[in-house]
Scaffold this active site. Structure first.
Site, PDB file in Angstrom:
ATOM      1  N   HIS A  64       0.841  -1.204   0.000  1.00  0.00           N
ATOM      2  CA  HIS A  64       0.000   0.000   0.000  1.00  0.00           C
ATOM      3  C   HIS A  64       0.879   1.259   0.000  1.00  0.00           C
ATOM      4  CE1 HIS A  64      -2.934  -2.815   2.183  1.00  0.00           C
ATOM      5  NE2 HIS A  64      -3.576  -2.496   1.083  1.00  0.00           N
ATOM      6  N   ASP A 122      -3.392  -7.268  -7.918  1.00  0.00           N
ATOM      7  CA  ASP A 122      -4.786  -7.595  -8.237  1.00  0.00           C
ATOM      8  C   ASP A 122      -4.981  -7.286  -9.719  1.00  0.00           C
ATOM      9  OD1 ASP A 122      -6.209  -7.955  -5.351  1.00  0.00           O
ATOM     10  OD2 ASP A 122      -4.619  -6.482  -5.257  1.00  0.00           O
TER      11      ASP A 122
END
Ligand code: AMP
Length: 283
Positions: free
Chosen positions: A37, A150
């Site tokens: 992140h 992802d």
């Protein structure tokens, strides 16, 4: 850094910042932040004037029986990490703020959501695109940053942005890994020590596949066979899928004769883990 839970409050603040000519970047997350992140946040900081992250465990992207209730959450820890990464605004609404009573509108990207994770999680991407569309409308970013970890999510969001004419630049960032290669994920917190050890085989198998491919192997069956062998040697891993797909439309390939993504999803104990690697033909 401001932490805001109300949609209206964010909208008013962003409106003011946009009027001042500020470039807004957004990193959507489900929290329990890790260095993956943080790499997205750093890129957001570099590209924009105001960095907004959202922290929202989105109920509509979890299927029944999945881990919504137990998904790891720690806002206090996240705040510290975000502050250090230079975040200006954390938007962390509760579920009712995003989905009030009688909520009934969903965004569905059709084709690219059907294969891969869409096969075993048929309502997942509808939840993702719905919440991301809402976040785009609430935060009105100029730039939004997503992880290539992802991969299907990134392809789906790019498709949604094209199809719905969002005036937002979508940036994809490489997968951040632990020292032994395991892709960072909030769900790694579910792994006990033997499971954590077994999970190293995922990246190892991707690297082996990449080696095979670079040395001339183009047959999908052969490459996947090798990946399966490496993962199967860790008895505690069950495979959901291992596939090689065209990076543009995510259709299965038989021969890797164009840019392709080798993508896998497995269960290790309670954790469903995904990873992928892009295979690029030399010519
Ligand atoms: P999540 O909180 O898992 O929904 O992830 C939020 C964003 O961070 C998504 O765009 C993910 O693709 C991205 N992300 C998650 N893990 C990683 C990683 N290991 N490296 C880079 N980006 C990641």
């Amino acid at each position: 850094m401001r932490v805001i839970t109300s949609i209206t409050e964010v909208q008013v603040l962003i409106e003011k910042l946009r009027r001042e000519g500020k470039i807004i970047s957004l990193v959507p997350t489900m929290g329990y932040l890790h260095q993956g992140h943080v790499s997205l946040m750093k890129e957001g900081k570099r590209r924009g004037d105001v960095l907004v992250i959202s922290i929202f465990v989105n109920p509509t992207q979890f299927g029944t029986g999945e881990d919504y209730d137990v998904y790891p959450r720690d806002l206090e820890r996240d705040k510290k990490l975000a502050e250090r990464a230079g975040v200006d605004i954390i938007f962390s609404p509760n579920a009712l703020e995003i989905y009030p009573r009688a909520y009934q509108t969903y965004v569905q990207v059709e084709e690219v959501t059907k294969n891969l994770c869409g096969l075993s999680r048929p309502t997942h991407f509808r939840g993702v695109t719905t919440v991301v569309a809402k976040l785009f409308n609430i935060v009105k970013p100029h730039i939004a940053i997503f992880g290539e970890k992802d991969f299907q999510q990134l392809v789906t969001i790019r498709q949604m942005v094209r199809d719905l004419n969002y005036d937002i630049e979508i940036v994809g960032m490489p997968t951040h890994r632990e020292e032994d290669g395991l892709a960072m994920s909030s769900r790694n917190a579910y792994l006990n020590p033997p499971e954590r050890k077994a999970a190293r085989s995922l990246y190892r198998s991707l690297l082996r596949a990449s080696e095979l491919f670079t040395s001339g192997e183009q047959q999908v069956e052969k490459i996947i066979g090798e990946v399966k062998k490496i993962i199967a040697s860790e008895g505690i891993i069950t495979v959901d899928y291992i596939k090689i797909c065209d990076t543009e439309n995510l259709q299965d390939l038989i021969v890797v004769d164009r840019e392709a993504v080798l993508a896998l999803a497995v269960k290790v104990g309670k954790a469903r883990l995904i990873d992928n690697l892009v295979l690029k033909p030399l010519h």
